[in-house]
Design a protein around this motif. Sequence first.
Motif, short mmCIF file in Angstrom:
data_model
loop_
_atom_site.label_atom_id
_atom_site.label_comp_id
_atom_site.label_asym_id
_atom_site.label_seq_id
_atom_site.Cartn_x
_atom_site.Cartn_y
_atom_site.Cartn_z
N SER A 11 45.78 -6.19 35.70
CA SER A 11 45.52 -5.97 37.13
C SER A 11 46.44 -4.89 37.69
N SER A 12 47.66 -4.81 37.16
CA SER A 12 48.58 -3.75 37.57
C SER A 12 48.05 -2.39 37.16
N GLU A 13 47.54 -2.30 35.95
CA GLU A 13 47.00 -1.05 35.44
C GLU A 13 45.83 -0.58 36.30
N LEU A 14 44.95 -1.51 36.68
CA LEU A 14 43.81 -1.12 37.51
C LEU A 14 44.27 -0.60 38.86
N ALA A 15 45.19 -1.31 39.50
CA ALA A 15 45.68 -0.87 40.81
C ALA A 15 46.29 0.52 40.73
N ALA A 16 47.13 0.75 39.72
CA ALA A 16 47.78 2.05 39.58
C ALA A 16 46.75 3.14 39.30
N GLU A 17 45.78 2.84 38.46
CA GLU A 17 44.74 3.83 38.15
C GLU A 17 43.95 4.20 39.39
N GLU A 18 43.57 3.19 40.18
CA GLU A 18 42.80 3.46 41.40
C GLU A 18 43.63 4.27 42.40
N ILE A 19 44.87 3.90 42.57
CA ILE A 19 45.73 4.62 43.52
C ILE A 19 45.94 6.06 43.07
N ASN A 20 46.19 6.26 41.79
CA ASN A 20 46.39 7.62 41.28
C ASN A 20 45.13 8.46 41.41
N ALA A 21 43.99 7.85 41.17
CA ALA A 21 42.72 8.57 41.29
C ALA A 21 42.47 9.01 42.74
N ALA A 22 43.03 8.28 43.68
CA ALA A 22 42.86 8.61 45.10
C ALA A 22 43.99 9.49 45.64
N GLY A 23 44.87 9.98 44.76
CA GLY A 23 45.92 10.89 45.19
C GLY A 23 47.32 10.32 45.16
N GLY A 24 47.46 9.10 44.65
CA GLY A 24 48.79 8.52 44.55
C GLY A 24 49.29 7.93 45.86
N ILE A 25 50.59 7.82 45.97
CA ILE A 25 51.24 7.32 47.18
C ILE A 25 52.07 8.45 47.76
N LEU A 26 51.72 8.89 48.95
CA LEU A 26 52.35 10.06 49.56
C LEU A 26 52.31 11.25 48.61
N GLY A 27 51.20 11.36 47.87
CA GLY A 27 51.02 12.48 46.96
C GLY A 27 51.76 12.36 45.64
N GLN A 28 52.41 11.23 45.42
CA GLN A 28 53.17 11.02 44.19
C GLN A 28 52.44 10.05 43.26
N LYS A 29 52.50 10.35 41.98
CA LYS A 29 51.85 9.53 40.97
C LYS A 29 52.58 8.20 40.82
N VAL A 30 51.81 7.13 40.61
CA VAL A 30 52.37 5.82 40.33
C VAL A 30 52.59 5.67 38.83
N GLU A 31 53.77 5.26 38.45
CA GLU A 31 54.09 4.97 37.05
C GLU A 31 54.51 3.51 36.94
N LEU A 32 53.89 2.77 36.03
CA LEU A 32 54.26 1.39 35.79
C LEU A 32 55.28 1.31 34.66
#
Length: 384
Positions: free
Chosen positions: A48-69
Amino acid sequence: MRLTYLTTGIMLAALATSQVYAQDTIKIGIPVGLSGANSVVAPSVVQSSELAAEEINAAGGILGQKVELVVADDGSGAQGAQRAFDSLVFQDKVNVLISMETSAARNAGLPIVNRGKTPYIYTSFYEGRSCSPWMYVNAWVPEQQVAPIVDHFMAKFNAKTFYLVGSDYAFGRGMLEFTRSYVESHGGTILGEEYLPMDGSDWTAVISKLKAANPDALITSTAGGAPNVTLTKQLRAAGVNIPYGNLAVDEGTAKAMGADATGIFIAASYITSIDSPENKSFLAAMEKKFGADLKTPNDLSVPQYEAIYLYKAAVEKAGSTDPQAVIDALREVSFTGPRGNIEMNKQRHAPLTMYLGQVQADGSVAVIQSFANVDPGDQCPNLN
């Protein structure tokens, strides 16, 4: 998305995409029991963590920054948690910790969280009243979970006498302490209360005492997945067939139990049959991403998914990943996900819709009754 696995601080694997982001990344630390008692359910939490990070990154990340788990095995216990938290906070320098864990692991990790001043969203149901200026909780506590089961047993089965069985640590004892108080305050009697260590697997003596006491109903609270499996298997083999409420089993673990889980009563804030657009979308996305490898989404993995989005909302509200700014923002943000609208605005905890259910032969959970917006009660009154 880059996903890094650690086992007690040692990197095992890393994956990368070709998406382009700002140079910096936002690191989300996930200490979780890939070994030990939680190993049955931890893979679903990682998924579930992987899905959330993938979705967020596909939408531009958080404040333009990539999410890394950054995933670290805490061994489901205190010593492993100390190593995992220390590695994540002080070596990997994660921006936030988001994870479900045993209470033993959480309690061992919190001093490190406090020392490192790292925001921490705890996503596991637990015994309640664990408070830190750096921690929020988006899962249920006893005030939200115990009453549906006990009330149903008293009304449906005319249960007046109860037997309690748990794992000997903070969660097991804390949940059953609350259960004892609730049962007795509603006119019931506790005939016995027995515990095994977290890694205990031979419940023979406990079950003998249970059968000798001959209660109307049984309520258990064990550590994570593995003790649930061993206890339930041995109960069934011993012919125990009284109403059985399990305060620690999730839908994924119930499916892993197979036929032994049939008939168990649970109270949960998430079940896969929730009929909402958000839950249907989530389940479809999980199925698409993981296919045949998908672990059953459950009341431990779904809060994990939602917590990552809650952290995203807090960072965006704060306008930065500054730890104190994020902590201040977390009480003011919400996210509508598979469980509905989640807002951690009640003393760092969240009102939740709870479902009383019974495990069916195929491992699914049939909903008997739902309870909207159940308040978590008085948890951390000294924290705003």
